[in-house]
Structure formats: C-alpha cells, structure tokens
Design a protein around this motif. Structure first.
Motif, PDB file in Angstrom:
ATOM      1  N   HIS A 144      34.479  94.413  69.464  1.00 39.44           N
ATOM      2  CA  HIS A 144      35.187  94.003  68.246  1.00 39.44           C
ATOM      3  C   HIS A 144      36.707  94.162  68.357  1.00 39.44           C
ATOM      4  O   HIS A 144      37.434  93.722  67.479  1.00 39.44           O
ATOM      5  N   PHE A 149      35.063  82.169  62.812  1.00 43.21           N
ATOM      6  CA  PHE A 149      34.280  82.260  61.576  1.00 43.21           C
ATOM      7  C   PHE A 149      35.186  82.341  60.354  1.00 43.21           C
ATOM      8  O   PHE A 149      34.882  81.749  59.319  1.00 43.21           O
ATOM      9  N   LEU A 209      36.032  78.996  58.995  1.00 47.89           N
ATOM     10  CA  LEU A 209      34.942  78.045  58.706  1.00 47.89           C
ATOM     11  C   LEU A 209      35.150  77.272  57.405  1.00 47.89           C
ATOM     12  O   LEU A 209      35.060  76.045  57.371  1.00 47.89           O
ATOM     13  N   LEU A 210      35.452  78.004  56.323  1.00 46.14           N
ATOM     14  CA  LEU A 210      35.619  77.313  55.038  1.00 46.14           C
ATOM     15  C   LEU A 210      36.811  76.372  55.088  1.00 46.14           C
ATOM     16  O   LEU A 210      36.773  75.278  54.525  1.00 46.14           O
ATOM     17  N   PHE A 263      35.742  73.118  56.780  1.00 46.43           N
ATOM     18  CA  PHE A 263      34.975  72.241  55.888  1.00 46.43           C
ATOM     19  C   PHE A 263      35.878  71.638  54.826  1.00 46.43           C
ATOM     20  O   PHE A 263      35.793  70.447  54.521  1.00 46.43           O
ATOM     21  N   GLY A 297      44.585  89.494  49.699  1.00 46.13           N
ATOM     22  CA  GLY A 297      43.156  89.736  49.924  1.00 46.13           C
ATOM     23  C   GLY A 297      42.310  88.525  49.596  1.00 46.13           C
ATOM     24  O   GLY A 297      41.193  88.373  50.091  1.00 46.13           O
ATOM     25  N   TYR A 298      42.824  87.642  48.728  1.00 45.48           N
ATOM     26  CA  TYR A 298      42.036  86.482  48.315  1.00 45.48           C
ATOM     27  C   TYR A 298      42.326  85.245  49.153  1.00 45.48           C
ATOM     28  O   TYR A 298      41.874  84.148  48.833  1.00 45.48           O
ATOM     29  N   ALA A 304      39.578  82.791  50.040  1.00 48.42           N
ATOM     30  CA  ALA A 304      38.933  81.979  49.011  1.00 48.42           C
ATOM     31  C   ALA A 304      39.721  80.706  48.720  1.00 48.42           C
ATOM     32  O   ALA A 304      39.209  79.794  48.071  1.00 48.42           O
ATOM     33  N   PHE A 329      38.282  77.370  49.710  1.00 45.07           N
ATOM     34  CA  PHE A 329      37.115  77.064  48.894  1.00 45.07           C
ATOM     35  C   PHE A 329      37.519  76.471  47.554  1.00 45.07           C
ATOM     36  O   PHE A 329      36.929  75.502  47.081  1.00 45.07           O
ATOM     37  N   LEU A 351      38.492  73.020  48.079  1.00 46.42           N
ATOM     38  CA  LEU A 351      37.297  72.222  48.354  1.00 46.42           C
ATOM     39  C   LEU A 351      36.566  71.876  47.064  1.00 46.42           C
ATOM     40  O   LEU A 351      36.160  70.738  46.842  1.00 46.42           O
ATOM     41  N   LEU A 352      36.428  72.890  46.191  1.00 44.44           N
ATOM     42  CA  LEU A 352      35.717  72.672  44.930  1.00 44.44           C
ATOM     43  C   LEU A 352      36.433  71.602  44.119  1.00 44.44           C
ATOM     44  O   LEU A 352      35.810  70.703  43.554  1.00 44.44           O
TER      45      LEU A 352
END
Lengths: 299, 315
Positions: free
Chosen positions: A127, A229, A232-233, A236, A271-272, A275, A278, A281-282
C-alpha cells in the motif's frame, strides 16, 4: 485563485480524459459500463514503475524531473497495458459475450475483474506510495498561475496523443470500423466488419491510453494502488458528460470534470472532492442524459 | 471449546445480518432487474442513523441521543427508505448500467459524508458505545451473542417468509414482468417506474435494517465499515448463491462470508504481520475470482431461480 483552480483543473482533466476515452468506447462499442477500466490506469502506472526500476527515470532533462527513459517506460507500459486489457477481454468478457450473457453480467464480471486487478497490485507492491523520481522542480509562474514543468509537458503530450487518436479514428479503416460499431454493432457486422477485430483494437487503444493516464497521475506526484480506482467516478462522469462513444466528448467531458473538481475545492471541504464528479454526473443524467455530444436515444 | 462456539455464534450473526442485505439486493436485482451498486451506502445510512440515535451521549457529538434500541431500528429503516426514495426518484428511469454508475456514486458520496461530518458521525473515529439490546440481562458476551443470534434468526425467518409471499403475489409478478420485458409490462398498464421505485425503496429499507442490526451487534461503527468493497462482497454473495432465489441469496451469503473469514483466518496464521496488506489483498482477490468464475461457469449461481409456470398453463 480561480485561475490557479482552472489551471489545475485542466491538468487533472487531461488525465481524466485519457482514461475516459476508453470508458466511453467500451460503453458505446461493447455496450457495458466497465468498472474495471480504472484498474488499467493503475496497471499502467505500476508497469511503468517496473521499467523505471530497471532503467531509472533518467537524468533530469531541461526543467523536467525525468529523462527519455521515463518516456520509454511509459510507452512500454502503454503497450503492455493495452495487451493486458485485451487479455482480460479474452479471459472474461469475450466468453460472456459469446454466450450472449445479460449485458449487466458484463458489469458484474467487471466488478470481479477490478477487485482481482487492483489487489494483484497490492500483492506485489503493497500500500505504500511509490515515486518514479525524487527530483524536485521549481514551478513556473505564468500570469500569476503556478505550473510545474512536468505538468505542462504532460498536457502537451496528452494533446498530441488525442490528436493522433482523432486522425486514426477519422481516416484509418480500423478507425472507421470502430466508429461504425459505435453507431450500431449489428449493422457494422452486416457490412462485413470483423467485430472481434474491432473489439480487440478498442481494448488495446483503451488500455494504452489508460496506462498513459496512470503514468501521468503517478508522476504528479506519486503512485498508490488506488490511483485508478479513485478516478473511477470521474471517468464515468466524463464519458457520460461528453456523450458515450464520442472522442471530443470524452476529452471535453474530462476537462469539465477536472475543472469542476478543482473549482469546487475553493468552496467546499476538500474531503468531499471525491463526490464532485458524481454530482456533475447526476446533473448531466437529469438534464441531458445523452451527454453534450451524444445522440438522443435510450439511456 | 467455548472459543470455537463463541466464534461460530459470532460468525452466524454476521452471516444473518449480511443475509438481510443480500435479500434486499435480491429483491432489487433478482426480481426487478434493478442494478443497485450503492449497497454499502444504504447499509451505512441504517447503521449511522441507529448509532446517532441510540449511542450514549458525548459532549463533542451533535447526535448520540441515547434513545431506546427499537426507536433506533425503526428510524434507521425510515431514514434509509427516505434516502432510497429520493435517490430512486432521481435515477430509477436510467438504463441499467447508468443506474449502476449513479448508485455507485451515491454510495461513495455517503461514505465521504460519514468520513467528513465529524460532529455527527465521529469521522474516522466512528461512534462507540452503541447500546446492545437487553445487554444488561446477560452476564457473558457469549450469552448475549446467543440471544442476538436468536433475534436475528427470527428476523431473517420472518423476512424470508414475507419475501417468498411478496414475490409470488401479484405485486411480485409485476416486478418479474418488468424485469423480463419492461415494454410489455407497460403495455399491460403497469407503471414500471412506480413498481421499480417501490422495489428499490423496499430492498434498500432492508439494507438499512441490516445496518442498524450490525451497529447494535458490534457496538461501534465507523466510515471504514462501509467502503465500496462491501457492495462488491454483497454482489458476490447474490451472484454466487443465485439471484432470483431467496434461499440462494442466503446460501451465497454463507458461502462467500465463509470463504472471506476462513481465508482471513488462514492469512493471519500463515502470513507474517509485515505482509498483512498482501494477505488482505489475497482475500479480496479470492472474492473477485469467485465472482468472475461463477459468472463464467455457473451463471445461475449455486441455486438458480426456479422456473415459475402459471397454474393455468398446466391444463
């Protein structure tokens, strides 16, 4: 502040775009959301690390922290990752395709493949963060914006790669076949296009681009097993924002996601950050589900 | 000897809790064809709602109201249902894999909230001192775990019977009709959107219930209990067991969690602590391989869906 966020956003966006091109192709040509695409980014980054371990990152050339050796390593990693992407297809996705499995079974298989691929990297490298080079560099000041020379280099290289890809898609026979399959796989097959060959090319190209994204992400500044990883969002979001199957769409989608992420950081808790793609995307799915460059159709 | 028994009781409790999650996912995917890739998020909402309402008060937290256990359980289900309804209204009309991407994003966002909103969720510290139901009655941890196992068995049994009836009811038949051919179901006058939303909310509510039961069993929750890996594990359980079959969902939970714990125990025994990260990676690789191999060689899972023929068709 805003200018710096924009510059950082364009740079992140270039990396996202390189990954999103492959996601976009898979969505449109093979008709499934490949949740394991992010792991090709990770593989690319670590494969390049293998070559760097042998040859070193090279003596710093000009203002950059690396020499030609790192570029050679990136090229080798791109080739190998492209082949690996095709290998995963042969081992997993092609079998499901031939059996006429439910399209969403491909997505489950991608879940499984992603878990295996990511943790193979952990198995070998653990790691801890890794670095291609420990060289430090001094940022350039361009109109009050701090830019690292490495970042500028990466951005130019990304532009060059995308341009070559555009020419390939626009003028080569394989490129045309890929676009035909993106339009309609059934029709392409009826026209005598060898769909399996097109799918193979698609994987190799997607894997190679993902590997470059991985090397670029790893160079600025470090590698870790979640390097793909965590994107990833964003991948997309960029692919869908641009309209799946569209190269300019994926590139512009990537840039928008990168910029949105960095500009948002001026206003919200870092920290966000994860998101942000996303939320974008929404918004796209609700307002214009076919994406900016996509054709209207079922989504 | 007692060590082994306590361990088996603990293992059975976790299997039953995760079994509830898998049953919820089976209602969504197995019967309705809804691709929810945000399982961990709904599970987390249930667990944190319960923890925030019932944990012993501490000055640094906004929540921790110290309310009774049952209030926490009911509120956890209500909160998860509300969240699922909101998410469903926004995303339920999306094509299969787009719904997967959107719900995956929701789970990531929920996890970030649990990690960053420290005043409410304790952030990376998590919430401790979540009361266990009737814990005062039992003198040993084993006695408590046995009681909790009985409670879980009763809940899972009741849910199983209810689900079996629900999926055979007219409502359940509509779900499968939508899964098989949405256009035909709509042509027959069924609002696919409404039924899909109902199945989504009901399945997610079960995940919320499981979250509350998990929180009050372990007595501690933190953001790291709800990483995306949980979603993938639950999917592996459903696919390995056999989606579309409630017994398959439970069997898959047992098999996958069994492999996960057994490989974990083996790794701890054989691998030196300096390579703990590598050992944990082997565990995840096994789950990934299990999922891919099941899809390739036994796509229906261990027990697949039973073929249902209308009783009128037999004549």
């Amino acid at each position: 502040m805003i200018a710096q966020a924009l510059a950082d956003g364009i740079f992140t966006g270039a990396i996202v775009a390189l990954g999103a091109i492959g996601v976009s192709f898979t969505l449109q040509i093979m008709r499934f959301a490949n949740f394991s695409h992010s792991e090709l980014i990770t593989w690319g980054a670590y494969l390049a690390l293998v070559f760097v371990a042998f040859a070193g990152p090279g003596t710093p050339t000009g203002p950059f922290t690396f020499g030609w050796q790192l570029l050679a390593a990136a090229a080798m990693a791109a080739l190998l990752t492209g082949l690996a992407a095709w290998g995963v297809d042969v081992l997993v996705f092609r079998r499901l395709r031939r059996r006429g499995a439910h399209p969403l079974a491909m997505v489950f298989a991608a879940f499984g493949a992603a878990l295996v691929m990511r943790h193979l990297v952990v198995l070998v490298w653990g790691h801890e963060s890794r670095f291609y080079t420990r060289e430090l560099q001094i940022a350039w000041q361009v109109m009050g914006v701090k830019v690292l020379p490495d970042q500028a280099f990466i951005l130019l290289l990304a532009v060059a790669v995308v341009t070559v890809l555009h020419l390939f898609l626009a003028y080569s026979r394989t490129g045309m076949a890929m676009r035909a399959m993106a339009e309609s796989p059934a029709l392409a097959q009826a026209c005598g296009i060898r769909t399996e060959a097109v799918i193979r090319t698609t994987w190799i190209v997607s894997g190679a681009l993902a590997a470059l994204a991985g090397v670029f992400a790893g160079l600025t500044p470090q590698l870790h097993p979640e390097i793909g990883f965590n994107l990833l969002l964003a991948l997309f979001a960029a692919a869908i924002l641009g309209g799946s199957g569209s190269l300019p769409g994926a590139v512009i989608g990537g840039l928008l996601v990168g910029i949105a992420e960095n500009v948002a950081l001026l206003f919200v808790n870092p920290g966000y950050k994860g998101a942000m793609p996303f939320l974008l995307l929404l918004l796209v799915l609700l307002v214009r589900p076919q994406g900016i460059f996509g054709e209207k159709g079922e989504r | 000897m007692t060590g082994v028994v306590s361990y088996l009781v603990f293992f059975a409790c976790v299997v039953l809790i995760l079994g509830i999650v898998t049953l919820g996912l089976n209602l969504q995917w197995g019967f309705t064809g809804l691709f929810n890739a945000g399982v961990a998020g709904f599970y987390a909402i249930g667990a944190f709602t319960h923890a925030i309402l019932t944990a012993a008060p501490q000055p640094q937290y906004l929540g921790n109201f110290g309310l009774p256990w049952i209030v926490g359980v009911v509120a956890a289900m209500a909160a998860t249902a509300a969240a699922a309804w909101l998410v469903g209204v926004l995303t339920i009309r999306l094509r299969g894999d787009y719904l997967a991407i959107a719900s995956f994003g929701i789970a990531v966002s929920i996890q970030l909230v649990t990690l960053n909103w420290e005043a409410l969720t304790g952030g990376s510290q998590g919430i401790t001192r979540i009361p266990k139901p009737l814990a005062g009655v039992f003198d040993t941890p084993l006695a408590f775990n046995l009681w909790y196992l009985a409670l879980l068995a009763a809940i899972v049994g009741a849910l199983y019977v209810a689900l079996e009836r629900i999926v055979r009811s007219p409502w359940g038949r509509v779900l499968r009709a939508i899964r098989e051919d949405e256009a035909a179901a709509i042509a027959l006058g069924k609002s696919a959107r409404r039924y899909r939303l109902e199945a989504f909310v009901l399945g997610s509510t079960m995940m919320g219930l499981a979250g509350a039961l998990y929180a009050s069993f372990i007595g501690f929750v933190s953001a790291f209990d709800f990483l995306p890996i949980v979603t993938f594990q639950v999917w592996a359980m459903l696919i390995v067991g056999g989606s579309g079959n409630n017994r398959g969902a439970l069997l898959g939970t047992f098999v996958v969690w069994g492999i996960w714990t057994a490989s974990g125990a083996l790794v701890t025994k054989l691998v030196p602590p300096t390579y703990a990260a590598q050992g944990a990676a082997v565990q995840v690789i096994l789950i990934g391989l299990l999922l891919v191999l099941t899809l390739l060689f036994r796509p229906q899972g261990l027990i697949g869906e039973e073929a249902v023929v209308s009783r009128h068709a037999k004549d």
